[in-house]
Design a protein around this motif. Structure first.
Motif, PDB file in Angstrom:
ATOM      1  N   ASP A  85       0.859  -1.265  -0.027  1.00 45.22           N
ATOM      2  CA  ASP A  85      -0.088  -0.024   0.055  1.00 45.22           C
ATOM      3  C   ASP A  85       0.930   1.182  -0.029  1.00 45.22           C
ATOM      4  O   ASP A  85       0.608   2.361  -0.760  1.00 45.22           O
ATOM      5  CB  ASP A  85      -0.897  -0.061   1.393  1.00 45.22           C
ATOM      6  CG  ASP A  85      -1.764   1.232   1.375  1.00 45.22           C
ATOM      7  OD1 ASP A  85      -2.438   1.454   0.523  1.00 45.22           O
ATOM      8  OD2 ASP A  85      -1.501   2.209   2.265  1.00 45.22           O
ATOM      9  N   ALA A  86       1.965   1.272   0.798  1.00 45.79           N
ATOM     10  CA  ALA A  86       2.883   2.500   0.724  1.00 45.79           C
ATOM     11  C   ALA A  86       3.622   2.666  -0.634  1.00 45.79           C
ATOM     12  O   ALA A  86       3.753   3.814  -0.965  1.00 45.79           O
ATOM     13  CB  ALA A  86       3.907   2.239   1.953  1.00 45.79           C
ATOM     14  N   MET A  87       3.808   1.523  -1.158  1.00 48.23           N
ATOM     15  CA  MET A  87       4.624   1.733  -2.439  1.00 48.23           C
ATOM     16  C   MET A  87       3.601   2.239  -3.412  1.00 48.23           C
ATOM     17  O   MET A  87       3.816   2.984  -4.279  1.00 48.23           O
ATOM     18  CB  MET A  87       5.040   0.273  -2.902  1.00 48.23           C
ATOM     19  CG  MET A  87       5.835   0.313  -4.213  1.00 48.23           C
ATOM     20  SD  MET A  87       6.433  -1.345  -4.703  1.00 48.23           S
ATOM     21  CE  MET A  87       7.890  -1.059  -4.022  1.00 48.23           C
ATOM     22  N   ALA A  88       2.318   1.674  -3.460  1.00 45.22           N
ATOM     23  CA  ALA A  88       1.468   2.082  -4.425  1.00 45.22           C
ATOM     24  C   ALA A  88       1.221   3.676  -4.129  1.00 45.22           C
ATOM     25  O   ALA A  88       0.735   4.326  -5.298  1.00 45.22           O
ATOM     26  CB  ALA A  88       0.156   1.346  -4.182  1.00 45.22           C
ATOM     27  N   ARG A  89       0.819   3.935  -2.897  1.00 41.34           N
ATOM     28  CA  ARG A  89       0.458   5.539  -2.657  1.00 41.34           C
ATOM     29  C   ARG A  89       1.644   6.317  -2.869  1.00 41.34           C
ATOM     30  O   ARG A  89       1.464   7.272  -3.478  1.00 41.34           O
ATOM     31  CB  ARG A  89       0.008   5.440  -1.222  1.00 41.34           C
ATOM     32  CG  ARG A  89      -1.291   4.984  -0.735  1.00 41.34           C
ATOM     33  CD  ARG A  89      -1.821   5.298   0.646  1.00 41.34           C
ATOM     34  NE  ARG A  89      -0.881   4.885   1.632  1.00 41.34           N
ATOM     35  CZ  ARG A  89      -0.168   5.819   2.570  1.00 41.34           C
ATOM     36  NH1 ARG A  89      -0.258   6.957   2.271  1.00 41.34           N
ATOM     37  NH2 ARG A  89       0.740   5.150   3.241  1.00 41.34           N
ATOM     38  N   ALA A  90       2.770   5.921  -2.760  1.00 43.58           N
ATOM     39  CA  ALA A  90       4.014   6.784  -2.936  1.00 43.58           C
ATOM     40  C   ALA A  90       3.975   6.955  -4.455  1.00 43.58           C
ATOM     41  O   ALA A  90       4.498   8.109  -4.970  1.00 43.58           O
ATOM     42  CB  ALA A  90       5.312   6.148  -2.618  1.00 43.58           C
ATOM     43  N   TRP A  91       3.876   6.014  -5.280  1.00 45.86           N
ATOM     44  CA  TRP A  91       3.937   6.128  -6.839  1.00 45.86           C
ATOM     45  C   TRP A  91       2.875   6.917  -7.431  1.00 45.86           C
ATOM     46  O   TRP A  91       3.074   7.819  -8.091  1.00 45.86           O
ATOM     47  CB  TRP A  91       3.894   4.798  -7.465  1.00 45.86           C
ATOM     48  CG  TRP A  91       4.014   5.088  -8.869  1.00 45.86           C
ATOM     49  CD1 TRP A  91       3.320   4.974  -9.980  1.00 45.86           C
ATOM     50  CD2 TRP A  91       5.464   5.133  -9.639  1.00 45.86           C
ATOM     51  NE1 TRP A  91       3.891   5.180 -11.260  1.00 45.86           N
ATOM     52  CE2 TRP A  91       5.321   5.435 -11.154  1.00 45.86           C
ATOM     53  CE3 TRP A  91       6.636   5.533  -9.210  1.00 45.86           C
ATOM     54  CZ2 TRP A  91       6.164   5.694 -11.598  1.00 45.86           C
ATOM     55  CZ3 TRP A  91       7.801   5.914  -9.983  1.00 45.86           C
ATOM     56  CH2 TRP A  91       7.378   6.154 -11.397  1.00 45.86           C
ATOM     57  N   ALA A  92       1.594   6.710  -6.794  1.00 44.84           N
ATOM     58  CA  ALA A  92       0.403   7.540  -7.307  1.00 44.84           C
ATOM     59  C   ALA A  92       0.139   8.936  -6.824  1.00 44.84           C
ATOM     60  O   ALA A  92      -0.479   9.653  -7.509  1.00 44.84           O
ATOM     61  CB  ALA A  92      -0.897   6.695  -6.974  1.00 44.84           C
ATOM     62  N   GLU A  93       0.501   9.224  -5.567  1.00 42.89           N
ATOM     63  CA  GLU A  93      -0.027  10.230  -4.788  1.00 42.89           C
ATOM     64  C   GLU A  93       1.447  10.829  -4.153  1.00 42.89           C
ATOM     65  O   GLU A  93       1.259  12.190  -3.682  1.00 42.89           O
ATOM     66  CB  GLU A  93      -0.734   9.886  -3.618  1.00 42.89           C
ATOM     67  CG  GLU A  93      -1.939   9.137  -3.853  1.00 42.89           C
ATOM     68  CD  GLU A  93      -2.717   8.798  -2.567  1.00 42.89           C
ATOM     69  OE1 GLU A  93      -2.370   8.933  -1.601  1.00 42.89           O
ATOM     70  OE2 GLU A  93      -3.702   7.835  -2.834  1.00 42.89           O
ATOM     71  N   GLY A  94       2.637  10.488  -4.300  1.00 40.70           N
ATOM     72  CA  GLY A  94       3.718  10.977  -3.753  1.00 40.70           C
ATOM     73  C   GLY A  94       4.206  12.169  -4.419  1.00 40.70           C
ATOM     74  O   GLY A  94       3.911  12.509  -5.747  1.00 40.70           O
ATOM     75  N   SER A  95       4.658  13.139  -3.693  1.00 34.95           N
ATOM     76  CA  SER A  95       5.124  14.506  -4.193  1.00 34.95           C
ATOM     77  C   SER A  95       6.375  14.110  -5.014  1.00 34.95           C
ATOM     78  O   SER A  95       7.443  13.713  -4.691  1.00 34.95           O
ATOM     79  CB  SER A  95       5.589  15.441  -2.794  1.00 34.95           C
ATOM     80  OG  SER A  95       6.294  16.639  -3.461  1.00 34.95           O
ATOM     81  N   GLU A  96       6.380  14.524  -6.207  1.00 37.64           N
ATOM     82  CA  GLU A  96       7.705  14.426  -6.947  1.00 37.64           C
ATOM     83  C   GLU A  96       8.845  15.331  -6.738  1.00 37.64           C
ATOM     84  O   GLU A  96       8.566  16.636  -6.842  1.00 37.64           O
ATOM     85  CB  GLU A  96       7.500  14.438  -8.621  1.00 37.64           C
ATOM     86  CG  GLU A  96       8.333  13.988  -9.497  1.00 37.64           C
ATOM     87  CD  GLU A  96       7.918  13.617 -10.913  1.00 37.64           C
ATOM     88  OE1 GLU A  96       8.691  13.961 -12.013  1.00 37.64           O
ATOM     89  OE2 GLU A  96       6.745  13.028 -10.989  1.00 37.64           O
ATOM     90  N   ARG A  97      10.062  14.814  -6.554  1.00 41.68           N
ATOM     91  CA  ARG A  97      10.935  15.419  -5.993  1.00 41.68           C
ATOM     92  C   ARG A  97      12.392  15.306  -6.571  1.00 41.68           C
ATOM     93  O   ARG A  97      12.770  13.980  -6.820  1.00 41.68           O
ATOM     94  CB  ARG A  97      11.277  15.343  -4.319  1.00 41.68           C
ATOM     95  CG  ARG A  97      10.021  15.652  -3.759  1.00 41.68           C
ATOM     96  CD  ARG A  97       9.993  15.217  -2.336  1.00 41.68           C
ATOM     97  NE  ARG A  97      10.747  16.307  -1.565  1.00 41.68           N
ATOM     98  CZ  ARG A  97      11.486  15.618  -0.325  1.00 41.68           C
ATOM     99  NH1 ARG A  97      11.396  14.661   0.062  1.00 41.68           N
ATOM    100  NH2 ARG A  97      11.911  16.694   0.310  1.00 41.68           N
ATOM    101  N   ARG A  98      13.234  16.367  -6.933  1.00 42.85           N
ATOM    102  CA  ARG A  98      14.691  16.065  -7.470  1.00 42.85           C
ATOM    103  C   ARG A  98      15.481  15.817  -6.165  1.00 42.85           C
ATOM    104  O   ARG A  98      15.432  16.574  -5.218  1.00 42.85           O
ATOM    105  CB  ARG A  98      15.078  17.008  -8.223  1.00 42.85           C
ATOM    106  CG  ARG A  98      14.252  17.171  -9.632  1.00 42.85           C
ATOM    107  CD  ARG A  98      14.551  15.970 -10.346  1.00 42.85           C
ATOM    108  NE  ARG A  98      13.624  15.594 -11.376  1.00 42.85           N
ATOM    109  CZ  ARG A  98      13.353  14.604 -12.371  1.00 42.85           C
ATOM    110  NH1 ARG A  98      14.446  13.768 -12.304  1.00 42.85           N
ATOM    111  NH2 ARG A  98      12.515  14.620 -13.276  1.00 42.85           N
ATOM    112  N   ASP A  99      16.317  14.793  -6.331  1.00 38.79           N
ATOM    113  CA  ASP A  99      17.058  14.398  -5.115  1.00 38.79           C
ATOM    114  C   ASP A  99      18.445  14.453  -5.245  1.00 38.79           C
ATOM    115  O   ASP A  99      19.132  14.685  -6.582  1.00 38.79           O
ATOM    116  CB  ASP A  99      16.736  13.214  -4.607  1.00 38.79           C
ATOM    117  CG  ASP A  99      17.202  11.883  -5.319  1.00 38.79           C
ATOM    118  OD1 ASP A  99      16.806  12.170  -6.513  1.00 38.79           O
ATOM    119  OD2 ASP A  99      17.488  11.024  -4.942  1.00 38.79           O
TER     120      ASP A  99
END
Length: 302
Positions: free
Chosen positions: A15-29
């Motif tokens: 669930d965490a992996m799916a949420r990170a991909w679908a809803e996560g803030s896109e960031r440059r690192d």
């Protein structure tokens, strides 16, 4: 009271992996690859039945994880003992430094061969700085000596189990700039109740695609080692992730892994009780009933 779940505990991770991909803030690192990130994720895994959270939706090379944990506990900070055992998980950082500083286009295999064969080369290029193991067992005390946090933890669990200070950490601010990689799994705390040992791992940064499977297994294994050494039964391991992310070049991994159904977690047993927390060997750890889905290859961001 231990956590109760009606679904497979690995679903928390998927669930965490799916949420990170679908809803996560896109960031440059710092790696330049980029991530999709969530902030603040908690998972709980019950260890009281003898199972261990070894991911089943892809194969985790658990023997490499055991070797890494034993390496941490040894206090070593050079990759040589790992590569001698065929463990490559720390090689990319010193290899990247070597390529940048020498302009030599050496591949990983050749670099590791030189680490093994050449003592001077290993000392110069295989050292990672004061990373995990150094802080765990030889934290500078400011007086010219060191503090073995792990030895103090074992002593506290045995002799003062009700303490709220069963903590060790790798986050030594004064030495962060000398580390190849500042500690991601940085602070551990333990709790004894009714003869059971439970633990929390606070992780400042977690690569869900490649790192989490190692991190949660090693945290559970360390808890089981501590419980055995202190005459306690295992309780649960709680995982708290701050910046929890998926790398942008891991889309294939996310899609394939979240589509798989978790299988039963395996059991973990010890073949003996070593003399101390520092005396465990790979052959002391027995994993039975591990039937994972196939491994999914993905690149490491350095």
């Amino acid at each position: 009271m231990l956590a109760t779940m009606t679904s497979h505990p690995e679903e928390q991770y998927l669930d965490a992996m799916a949420r990170a991909w679908a809803e996560g803030s896109e960031r440059r690192d710092r790696t330049g690859v980029g991530t999709r990130s969530l902030f603040g994720v908690t998972m709980r895994f019950d260890l009281s039945d003898g199972t261990v959270p070894l991911l089943t939706t892809k194969r985790i090379f658990w023997k490499s994880a055991v070797k890494e944990l034993i390496w941490f506990l040894s206090g070593d900070t050079n990759i040589r003992p790992l590569v001698e055992q065929g463990v490559h998980i720390w090689t990319d950082w010193p290899l990247d430094r070597y390529r940048r500083e020498t302009d030599e286009a050496i591949d990983r295999g050749a670099f590791e061969a030189r680490i093994i064969a050449d003592d001077q080369f290993a000392r110069e290029w295989g050292d990672l700085g004061p990373v995990y193991g150094k802080q765990w067992v030889a934290w500078p005390d400011g007086k010219g000596g060191t503090i073995n946090q792990i030895a103090q933890l074992v002593d506290g669990l045995r002799n003062n189990p009700a303490s709220r200070r069963h903590i060790f950490t790798g986050w030594n601010v004064a030495e962060l700039d000398r580390m190849a990689l500042p500690p991601c799994h940085m602070t551990y705390q333990y709790h004894v109740a009714d003869g059971r040992l439970s633990g929390i791992l606070y992780q400042r940064s977690c690569d869900l695609g490649l790192g989490f499977g190692f991190n949660i297994f090693e945290a559970a294994l360390l808890l089981r080692m501590l419980a055995q050494q202190c005459g306690l039964e295992p309780g649960e391991i709680v995982w708290m992730g701050a910046d929890v992310h998926v790398y942008l070049n891991h889309e294939h991994l996310v899609a394939e892994q979240v589509a798989r159904a978790p299988r039963p977690f395996p059991k973990l047993d010890f073949t003996r009780r070593p003399a101390s927390i520092f005396d465990y060997r790979l052959e002391d750890v027995a994993i039975t009933g591990y039937d994972p889905h196939p491994h999914i290859a993905a690149p490491v961001a350095v």
